[in-house]
Design a protein around this motif. Structure first.
Motif, PDB file in Angstrom:
ATOM      1  N   PHE A 155      32.851  -7.233   2.820  1.00 35.92           N
ATOM      2  CA  PHE A 155      31.554  -6.595   3.042  1.00 35.92           C
ATOM      3  C   PHE A 155      30.839  -7.239   4.224  1.00 35.92           C
ATOM      4  O   PHE A 155      30.777  -8.462   4.339  1.00 35.92           O
ATOM      5  CB  PHE A 155      30.710  -6.748   1.771  1.00 35.92           C
ATOM      6  N   ALA A 156      30.277  -6.413   5.107  1.00 31.93           N
ATOM      7  CA  ALA A 156      29.518  -6.900   6.263  1.00 31.93           C
ATOM      8  C   ALA A 156      28.077  -6.422   6.140  1.00 31.93           C
ATOM      9  O   ALA A 156      27.813  -5.214   6.126  1.00 31.93           O
ATOM     10  CB  ALA A 156      30.136  -6.411   7.564  1.00 31.93           C
ATOM     11  N   LEU A 157      27.152  -7.353   6.073  1.00 32.33           N
ATOM     12  CA  LEU A 157      25.746  -7.029   5.847  1.00 32.33           C
ATOM     13  C   LEU A 157      25.188  -6.135   6.933  1.00 32.33           C
ATOM     14  O   LEU A 157      24.468  -5.165   6.657  1.00 32.33           O
ATOM     15  CB  LEU A 157      24.937  -8.326   5.754  1.00 32.33           C
ATOM     16  N   GLU A 158      25.521  -6.416   8.201  1.00 33.18           N
ATOM     17  CA  GLU A 158      24.938  -5.639   9.296  1.00 33.18           C
ATOM     18  C   GLU A 158      25.429  -4.192   9.300  1.00 33.18           C
ATOM     19  O   GLU A 158      24.669  -3.268   9.620  1.00 33.18           O
ATOM     20  CB  GLU A 158      25.212  -6.304  10.648  1.00 33.18           C
ATOM     21  N   ASP A 159      26.692  -3.979   8.940  1.00 32.75           N
ATOM     22  CA  ASP A 159      27.209  -2.609   8.891  1.00 32.75           C
ATOM     23  C   ASP A 159      26.574  -1.829   7.746  1.00 32.75           C
ATOM     24  O   ASP A 159      26.226  -0.654   7.894  1.00 32.75           O
ATOM     25  CB  ASP A 159      28.734  -2.615   8.729  1.00 32.75           C
ATOM     26  N   ALA A 160      26.417  -2.482   6.602  1.00 31.00           N
ATOM     27  CA  ALA A 160      25.792  -1.821   5.455  1.00 31.00           C
ATOM     28  C   ALA A 160      24.339  -1.475   5.751  1.00 31.00           C
ATOM     29  O   ALA A 160      23.857  -0.387   5.403  1.00 31.00           O
ATOM     30  CB  ALA A 160      25.881  -2.718   4.225  1.00 31.00           C
ATOM     31  N   ALA A 161      23.623  -2.396   6.401  1.00 29.22           N
ATOM     32  CA  ALA A 161      22.225  -2.133   6.752  1.00 29.22           C
ATOM     33  C   ALA A 161      22.123  -0.988   7.752  1.00 29.22           C
ATOM     34  O   ALA A 161      21.248  -0.122   7.636  1.00 29.22           O
ATOM     35  CB  ALA A 161      21.586  -3.394   7.318  1.00 29.22           C
ATOM     36  N   CYS A 162      23.019  -0.966   8.728  1.00 32.42           N
ATOM     37  CA  CYS A 162      23.014   0.127   9.706  1.00 32.42           C
ATOM     38  C   CYS A 162      23.333   1.451   9.027  1.00 32.42           C
ATOM     39  O   CYS A 162      22.742   2.486   9.357  1.00 32.42           O
ATOM     40  CB  CYS A 162      24.004  -0.164  10.822  1.00 32.42           C
ATOM     41  N   ALA A 163      24.255   1.439   8.069  1.00 37.62           N
ATOM     42  CA  ALA A 163      24.566   2.660   7.323  1.00 37.62           C
ATOM     43  C   ALA A 163      23.322   3.173   6.616  1.00 37.62           C
ATOM     44  O   ALA A 163      23.055   4.379   6.568  1.00 37.62           O
ATOM     45  CB  ALA A 163      25.694   2.401   6.323  1.00 37.62           C
ATOM     46  N   GLU A 200      19.314 -13.456  11.601  1.00 29.76           N
ATOM     47  CA  GLU A 200      19.387 -14.750  10.924  1.00 29.76           C
ATOM     48  C   GLU A 200      20.411 -14.760   9.794  1.00 29.76           C
ATOM     49  O   GLU A 200      21.111 -15.756   9.586  1.00 29.76           O
ATOM     50  CB  GLU A 200      18.017 -15.104  10.353  1.00 29.76           C
ATOM     51  N   LYS A 201      20.525 -13.641   9.059  1.00 27.50           N
ATOM     52  CA  LYS A 201      21.285 -13.653   7.813  1.00 27.50           C
ATOM     53  C   LYS A 201      22.742 -13.213   7.944  1.00 27.50           C
ATOM     54  O   LYS A 201      23.593 -13.669   7.178  1.00 27.50           O
ATOM     55  CB  LYS A 201      20.583 -12.747   6.793  1.00 27.50           C
ATOM     56  N   ALA A 202      23.051 -12.305   8.846  1.00 25.39           N
ATOM     57  CA  ALA A 202      24.409 -11.761   8.927  1.00 25.39           C
ATOM     58  C   ALA A 202      25.384 -12.798   9.477  1.00 25.39           C
ATOM     59  O   ALA A 202      25.102 -13.458  10.487  1.00 25.39           O
ATOM     60  CB  ALA A 202      24.424 -10.512   9.801  1.00 25.39           C
ATOM     61  N   GLN A 203      26.529 -12.931   8.832  1.00 26.19           N
ATOM     62  CA  GLN A 203      27.528 -13.901   9.279  1.00 26.19           C
ATOM     63  C   GLN A 203      28.000 -13.599  10.697  1.00 26.19           C
ATOM     64  O   GLN A 203      28.192 -14.509  11.513  1.00 26.19           O
ATOM     65  CB  GLN A 203      28.725 -13.899   8.323  1.00 26.19           C
ATOM     66  N   SER A 204      28.183 -12.326  11.017  1.00 23.69           N
ATOM     67  CA  SER A 204      28.640 -11.958  12.365  1.00 23.69           C
ATOM     68  C   SER A 204      27.625 -12.384  13.414  1.00 23.69           C
ATOM     69  O   SER A 204      28.002 -12.813  14.514  1.00 23.69           O
ATOM     70  CB  SER A 204      28.868 -10.452  12.449  1.00 23.69           C
ATOM     71  N   SER A 205      26.353 -12.251  13.082  1.00 25.93           N
ATOM     72  CA  SER A 205      25.307 -12.690  14.001  1.00 25.93           C
ATOM     73  C   SER A 205      25.377 -14.196  14.228  1.00 25.93           C
ATOM     74  O   SER A 205      25.311 -14.675  15.371  1.00 25.93           O
ATOM     75  CB  SER A 205      23.933 -12.303  13.448  1.00 25.93           C
ATOM     76  N   ARG A 206      25.543 -14.934  13.176  1.00 26.98           N
ATOM     77  CA  ARG A 206      25.639 -16.394  13.306  1.00 26.98           C
ATOM     78  C   ARG A 206      26.868 -16.798  14.110  1.00 26.98           C
ATOM     79  O   ARG A 206      26.831 -17.741  14.906  1.00 26.98           O
ATOM     80  CB  ARG A 206      25.650 -17.051  11.926  1.00 26.98           C
ATOM     81  N   ASP A 207      27.969 -16.060  13.915  1.00 27.59           N
ATOM     82  CA  ASP A 207      29.190 -16.348  14.681  1.00 27.59           C
ATOM     83  C   ASP A 207      28.968 -16.117  16.171  1.00 27.59           C
ATOM     84  O   ASP A 207      29.435 -16.903  17.011  1.00 27.59           O
ATOM     85  CB  ASP A 207      30.338 -15.466  14.196  1.00 27.59           C
ATOM     86  N   LEU A 208      28.277 -15.028  16.519  1.00 24.70           N
ATOM     87  CA  LEU A 208      28.021 -14.731  17.929  1.00 24.70           C
ATOM     88  C   LEU A 208      27.046 -15.728  18.540  1.00 24.70           C
ATOM     89  O   LEU A 208      27.206 -16.144  19.697  1.00 24.70           O
ATOM     90  CB  LEU A 208      27.490 -13.299  18.072  1.00 24.70           C
ATOM     91  N   LEU A 209      26.051 -16.127  17.783  1.00 23.10           N
ATOM     92  CA  LEU A 209      25.118 -17.142  18.280  1.00 23.10           C
ATOM     93  C   LEU A 209      25.834 -18.463  18.538  1.00 23.10           C
ATOM     94  O   LEU A 209      25.527 -19.173  19.506  1.00 23.10           O
ATOM     95  CB  LEU A 209      23.987 -17.346  17.274  1.00 23.10           C
ATOM     96  N   ALA A 210      26.818 -18.761  17.706  1.00 21.30           N
ATOM     97  CA  ALA A 210      27.549 -20.030  17.840  1.00 21.30           C
ATOM     98  C   ALA A 210      28.353 -20.104  19.136  1.00 21.30           C
ATOM     99  O   ALA A 210      28.633 -21.203  19.630  1.00 21.30           O
ATOM    100  CB  ALA A 210      28.476 -20.231  16.640  1.00 21.30           C
ATOM    101  N   ILE A 211      28.722 -18.948  19.673  1.00 15.81           N
ATOM    102  CA  ILE A 211      29.483 -18.941  20.931  1.00 15.81           C
ATOM    103  C   ILE A 211      28.622 -18.489  22.111  1.00 15.81           C
ATOM    104  O   ILE A 211      29.130 -18.102  23.156  1.00 15.81           O
ATOM    105  CB  ILE A 211      30.756 -18.072  20.821  1.00 15.81           C
ATOM    106  N   GLY A 212      27.304 -18.501  21.922  1.00 13.79           N
ATOM    107  CA  GLY A 212      26.391 -18.215  23.022  1.00 13.79           C
ATOM    108  C   GLY A 212      26.240 -16.754  23.388  1.00 13.79           C
ATOM    109  O   GLY A 212      25.896 -16.437  24.526  1.00 13.79           O
ATOM    110  N   GLN A 213      26.478 -15.845  22.425  1.00 14.27           N
ATOM    111  CA  GLN A 213      26.409 -14.407  22.716  1.00 14.27           C
ATOM    112  C   GLN A 213      25.088 -13.791  22.245  1.00 14.27           C
ATOM    113  O   GLN A 213      25.059 -12.701  21.680  1.00 14.27           O
ATOM    114  CB  GLN A 213      27.593 -13.688  22.066  1.00 14.27           C
ATOM    115  N   GLN A 214      23.978 -14.464  22.518  1.00 14.13           N
ATOM    116  CA  GLN A 214      22.662 -13.942  22.180  1.00 14.13           C
ATOM    117  C   GLN A 214      22.413 -12.582  22.812  1.00 14.13           C
ATOM    118  O   GLN A 214      21.842 -11.678  22.200  1.00 14.13           O
ATOM    119  CB  GLN A 214      21.593 -14.938  22.626  1.00 14.13           C
TER     120      GLN A 214
END
Length: 254
Positions: A155-163, A200-214
């Motif tokens: 389950f991906a939080l951002e995809d569910a929220a967008c849906a 802040e909450k989505a794992q994918s967002s945190r992963d992208l922030l970790a590699i500088g993809q703001q």
């Protein structure tokens, strides 16, 4: 007309999805956002591949194609570019062909019934994607399904929220549509996790922030910035890749 949401493409294997329905495929971070930006920048065609091998072979067969891909947020060896909407937003892609394979989004396109109508949806083109799906469903007298790409099968939080966001917009445009229980769930998720919260909450967002993809997140979480709705138009016979285009007839007023 009915609206149903699948929170994972694997759910389609437990039902008999109709080839006649209209499917909106969502991979907010980042595939469907990236595809939308590619067409905004003038791409003539995007070819979606399930595997790295498929993508590399397609690039070899047709010189001049731009090879784009991502696995676990990284650009694979041998690829020209990754899966960054911010990067493609700064490029002139006029009349270019791009091959794209990603960890989740491109695979979700293949999970839908063969020969079905498949649209690429995201926050970035939300209202336009819903308007296009509704117009096509009314013409075909069929149902609409929203498919979340999920995250490596989870389950991906951002995809569910967008849906939930797309479902809410669809209900605004067509209040009489019949909705499945899944729609209530997705709307509740969106209302509790709007884009600012997903940062802040989505794992994918945190992963992208970790590699500088703001910058990528600025595109992925921006609502209704584009009227472009990429659509699967066929399968390339030589490679088996899905062909996506953005016909001028898809232009929608926001």
């Amino acid at each position: 007309m009915q609206l149903r949401i699948y929170f994972n493409p694997a759910e389609l294997s437990f039902v008999e999805p109709s080839v006649d329905d209209v499917y909106i495929v969502i991979d907010v971070m980042r595939a469907t956002t990236t595809m939308t930006v590619m067409f905004e920048q003038g791409a003539r065609q995007v070819l979606a591949a399930q595997t790295l091998e498929q993508a590399l072979e397609a690039g070899r067969k047709v010189p001049g194609r731009i090879l784009c891909g991502e696995r676990h947020t990284e650009t694979p060896a041998g690829f020209d570019y990754g899966n960054s909407p911010a990067q493609f937003a700064g490029m002139d892609l006029s009349n270019r062909e791009l091959v794209l394979t990603t960890s989740n989004g491109t695979r979700a396109l293949f999970a839908c019934p063969e020969k079905s109508v498949r649209l690429a949806g995201c926050f970035y083109n939300g209202v336009a994607a819903v308007s296009q799906a509704l117009e096509m469903a009314q013409e075909r007298q069929c149902d609409i399904a929203i498919i979340c790409a999920a995250e490596y099968g989870y389950f991906a939080l951002e995809d569910a929220a967008c849906a939930g966001y797309l479902a809410q917009e669809l209900l605004h445009q067509y209040p009489d549509i019949n909705i499945h229980d899944s729609v209530h769930g997705a709307i509740t998720i969106y209302e509790n996790y709007p884009p600012a919260m997903l940062l802040e909450k989505a794992q994918s967002s945190r992963d992208l922030l970790a590699i500088g993809q703001q910058k990528d997140l600025e595109y992925c979480l921006a609502r209704n910035q584009s009227t472009c709705v990429p659509m699967v138009t066929g399968v390339e016979h030589e490679t088996g890749l899905l062909q996506l285009a953005y016909p001028a007839s898809q232009l929608v007023e926001i």
